[in-house]
Write a protein that holds these residues in place. Structure first.
Motif, PDB file in Angstrom:
ATOM      1  N   ARG A 101      -6.916   6.012  -5.814  1.00 38.90           N
ATOM      2  CA  ARG A 101      -8.290   6.068  -5.005  1.00 38.90           C
ATOM      3  C   ARG A 101      -8.307   4.690  -4.163  1.00 38.90           C
ATOM      4  NH1 ARG A 101     -13.023   6.915  -8.961  1.00 38.90           N
ATOM      5  NH2 ARG A 101     -12.595   4.560  -9.251  1.00 38.90           N
ATOM      6  N   ASP A 102      -8.348   3.394  -4.842  1.00 36.15           N
ATOM      7  CA  ASP A 102      -8.522   2.316  -4.345  1.00 36.15           C
ATOM      8  C   ASP A 102      -7.687   2.047  -3.013  1.00 36.15           C
ATOM      9  OD1 ASP A 102     -10.577   0.112  -4.613  1.00 36.15           O
ATOM     10  OD2 ASP A 102      -8.571  -1.260  -4.641  1.00 36.15           O
ATOM     11  N   HIS A 103      -6.455   2.282  -3.242  1.00 34.69           N
ATOM     12  CA  HIS A 103      -5.403   2.338  -2.015  1.00 34.69           C
ATOM     13  C   HIS A 103      -5.967   3.417  -0.869  1.00 34.69           C
ATOM     14  CE1 HIS A 103      -1.506   2.694   0.179  1.00 34.69           C
ATOM     15  NE2 HIS A 103      -1.354   1.504  -0.303  1.00 34.69           N
ATOM     16  N   THR A 104      -6.377   4.463  -1.289  1.00 26.83           N
ATOM     17  CA  THR A 104      -6.834   5.307   0.113  1.00 26.83           C
ATOM     18  C   THR A 104      -8.112   4.867   0.601  1.00 26.83           C
ATOM     19  OG1 THR A 104      -5.818   7.201  -1.246  1.00 26.83           O
ATOM     20  CG2 THR A 104      -7.709   7.859   0.483  1.00 26.83           C
ATOM     21  N   ARG A 105      -9.009   4.168  -0.251  1.00 31.27           N
ATOM     22  CA  ARG A 105      -9.872   3.540   0.318  1.00 31.27           C
ATOM     23  C   ARG A 105      -9.837   2.803   1.500  1.00 31.27           C
ATOM     24  NH1 ARG A 105     -14.174  -0.428  -3.033  1.00 31.27           N
ATOM     25  NH2 ARG A 105     -15.298  -1.314  -1.333  1.00 31.27           N
ATOM     26  N   GLY A 106      -8.777   2.027   1.416  1.00 31.71           N
ATOM     27  CA  GLY A 106      -8.424   0.868   2.555  1.00 31.71           C
ATOM     28  C   GLY A 106      -9.582  -0.345   2.744  1.00 31.71           C
ATOM     29  N   PHE A 107      -9.467  -0.825   3.751  1.00 36.12           N
ATOM     30  CA  PHE A 107     -10.399  -1.828   4.229  1.00 36.12           C
ATOM     31  C   PHE A 107     -11.092  -1.441   5.414  1.00 36.12           C
ATOM     32  CE2 PHE A 107      -7.596  -3.681   0.929  1.00 36.12           C
ATOM     33  CZ  PHE A 107      -8.479  -4.579   0.329  1.00 36.12           C
TER      34      PHE A 107
END
Length: 504
Positions: A133-139
Motif C-alpha cells: 500500500r505504501d509503495h503504491t501510494r508513491g510520492f
C-alpha cells in the motif's frame, strides 16, 4: 479499516480520500506547495536525475521509482523521540528538504519540512499489505520530504519484550541506498541523544555535488565511451528469444552460495587480482554468451551499477543524495580464451568505467553511438553498495535495551527485464536475487537463470587453474535448460529505463 496513530504528518500527505487504493496507479493530488521566495536555493538536476524524471513523468505508475527498506527494532521504542530524531535529521540534511520544481529541471530546497511517521498497532494491518500500500501510494515529487516511515508493532509472546517492524519508503530520484544507510546512522545518533542532533546543516551536500559536476570536462568521458562498442550492437539478452509469457507484474528468484563456496570464490578472484564483483560479471558474461548461441568470439553487453562516490570531492562518502549510477559494460568473449583472461578483461573495463561513474547511462549510450532501434542491454548487475559500520551505535542502542536488525529490501521493482543483485547475508553466504519483469521472463525461467549463475560461481574456482577456457566453464551448464525471454512489446514508449539500484 486499518487504524494508525500519526506521530507527525506533513501537510496533506496523510492517506485520505485522494490516496490511491492498493493496486491502482492514479496519482494523488495536492494543493500547490507554498510559493518559495525568489531567493530560494535551487540545485540543477544531474543528467541521471533528468532522465529518471522524464521516465517518471512518462509513466503513470506512482511506485515506479519508489524503493523500500525494512528492519526490526527489539526493545522499547518511544514514538515521539523516534519522530523527533528523524525530524532532526531532516532539518540537517538538505536532500530531505528537496523537491522537484514544476517549471524547470531543478530541485527546490525548502527551509523546513515535516517528517512523516505513522505507527500502526499490532494486528491492525499485515506487513505485506502495508508495504504494498505504501509503495503504491508513491510520492508527490513537488513536495518534500521524499521519504517516510511506518512503524508496525508486532504481537509477541508474554515476557519477550516489544518488537516493532519499521518500513522506510523513499523516492530513488533523490536518494540511493548508500544515502539511506548514512541517514539511518544519523537517526540512531539523534535517537540516542534524546531526539536531536547537535549543529546545523552538514556539508558537503547536494549543492556541493552539483557544483563539482558542473566543473567536469566531459571530453575525456566522451572519448572513452566513443571507443566502446555501442550497447545495441552486442547480444543484450541473458536468455534466448522466446514466446510471450502471458504474465504480468514483477517476480523474484533467489539462489545462495554457502559461506565455504563464497570464501573459495573470493580467494579465486583475489588470485586473479579481482573481486567477487568481477567474478559475478564473469559468470553473467558467460550466460549472455551462452544465450546468444555464438560459435566464435562475440561481444556481449550488460549494465552495472557504480557507487558514484569515487570522485574527487571531499567527504563525498558522507554525502546523501543520488550518486549511485548505472552504466553499460561490454566485453568480447572468446570461447577458446581462458576464463581468467575474461575475468581480467572485465576487471580492467570496470576500473576504466569507474573513472566516469558520474556520467549518466543516457550520456554513455549517446557518446558510444547507440541509436534507436538498437536494443540497450536488458539486464543490470547490482552488488551490495551500502555504507557499513555503526557497530558503536549498535552497542550504544544495546545499552538502552534496543537491538536492530540490518535493513533489507521490502518491495521489489525493476525497470529492466532482469536485475540481478548480490549481497552477503549474516552467515557470510552470497545471496543472488533476480528481480524480473514477468511479461518478459517467466518465473520458471528466472529461477533457472539465477540457479545457473550460482552454479557457475561455484564451479569457476574449481576449474583447471588458469588454463580452463570459456568453453570448459560453459560445460558446467551442459544439460541445463535454455532460458527463454520474450521480446519487448513493439508499442513500448517513453525514455529507456536508467535506474539500476534495486534493493540489494
Amino acid at each position: 479499516p486499518d487504524t494508525a496513530s500519526a506521530a507527525r504528518t506533513p501537510h496533506a500527505d496523510t492517506p485520505g480520500p485522494d490516496t490511491p487504493r492498493p493496486g491502482t496507479s492514479t496519482p494523488r493530488t495536492h494543493p500547490d506547495p507554498p510559493q518559495l521566495p525568489p531567493s530560494a536555493a535551487t540545485v540543477p538536476l544531474t543528467p541521471h536525475q533528468h532522465t529518471l524524471l522524464q521516465d517518471a513523468l512518462a509513466h503513470p505508475d506512482p511506485g515506479r521509482h519508489v524503493e523500500q527498506l525494512h528492519w526490526r527494532w527489539r526493545g522499547p521504542l518511544d514514538t515521539d523521540r523516534f519522530t523527533a530524531a528523524w525530524q532532526s535529521v531532516t532539518d540537517r540534511e538538505t536532500v530531505l528538504r528537496a523537491a522537484f520544481d514544476r517549471h524547470a529541471p531543478r530541485l527546490l530546497l525548502h527551509e523546513h519540512t515535516t517528517v512523516d511517521v505513522v505507527r500502526h498497532p499490532a494486528g491492525s494491518v499485515g506487513f505485506g499489505h502495508l508495504s504494498a500500500r505504501d509503495h503504491t501510494r508513491g510520492f508527490d515529487l513537488h513536495r518534500p520530504p521524499l521519504l517516510r516511515l511506518n512503524l508496525l508493532d508486532e504481537q509477541t509472546p508474554p515476557g519477550s519484550g516489544p518488537r516493532v517492524r519499521i518500513l522506510l519508503t523513499f523516492q530513488s530520484l533523490v536518494l540511493d541506498v548508500w544515502s539511506v544507510s548514512l541517514l539511518l546512522q544519523e537517526f540512531y545518533r539523534a535517537y540516542l541523544a534524546g531526539g536531536r542532533l547537535p549543529g546545523g546543516e552538514r556539508r558537503p551536500d547536494i549543492r556541493d555535488y552539483a557544483r563539482w559536476l558542473a566543473r567536469q570536462d566531459t571530453a575525456p568521458a566522451r572519448d572513452f565511451w566513443s571507443r566502446t562498442p555501442p550497447p545495441g550492437t552486442a547480444p543484450a539478452l541473458p536468455a534466448a528469444p522466446g514466446p510471450a509469457t502471458g504474465l504480468s507484474g514483477t517476480g523474484r528468484a533467489e539462489a545462495r552460495l554457502g559461506a565455504a563456496h563464497t570464501d573459495r570464490l573470493r580467494a579465486w578472484a583475489a588470485s586473479c587480482a579481482a573481486t567477487e564483483t568481477g567474478a559475478l560479471h564473469t559468470a553473467w558474461a558467460l550466460l549472455l554468451y551462452r544465450a546468444a548461441a555464438a560459435t566464435g568470439p562475440a561481444t556481449v553487453g550488460f549494465n552495472v551499477t557504480v557507487p558514484g562516490r569515487g570522485i574527487a570531492l571531499d567527504s563525498v562518502e558522507r554525502l546523501p543524495g543520488l550518486l549511485t549510477n548505472t552504466l553499460p559494460l561490454t566485453v568480447r568473449v572468446d570461447p577458446a580464451a581462458s576464463v581468467t583472461r575474461l575475468l581480467a578483461q572485465l576487471r580492467d573495463t570496470a576500473l576504466d568505467i569507474a573513472s566516469y561513474e558520474w556520467v549518466s547511462l543516457a550520456q554513455a549510450h549517446r557518446w558510444s553511438g547507440r541509436r534507436p532501434p538498437q536494443e540497450p542491454a536488458q539486464s543490470v548487475l547490482v552488488c551490495e553498495n551500502r555504507r557499513h559500520g555503526g557497530d558503536g551505535l549498535r552497542r550504544s542502542l544495546a545499552a538502552q535495551g534496543i537491538t536492530v536488525s540490518p535493513p533489507r529490501p521490502a518491495a521489489a521493482r525493476t525497470l529492466f527485464p532482469v536485475t540481478l543483485s548480490a549481497h552477503r547475508d549474516t552467515d557470510d553466504g552470497l545471496v543472488l536475487t533476480a528481480v524480473h519483469d514477468r511479461a518478459r521472463l517467466a518465473d520458471t525461467d528466472a529461477a533457472h537463470l539465477v540457479t545457473q549463475c550460482a552454479r557457475l560461481l561455484r564451479e569457476l574456482p574449481g576449474l583447471r587453474g588458469g588454463l580452463a577456457s570459456v568453453t570448459d566453464a560453459l560445460a558446467a551448464l551442459a544439460g541445463e535448460p535454455q532460458v527463454r525471454m520474450a521480446r519487448p512489446p513493439s508499442a513500448a514508449t517513453g525514455p529507456e529505463p536508467t535506474s539500476g539500484e534495486p534493493p540489494p
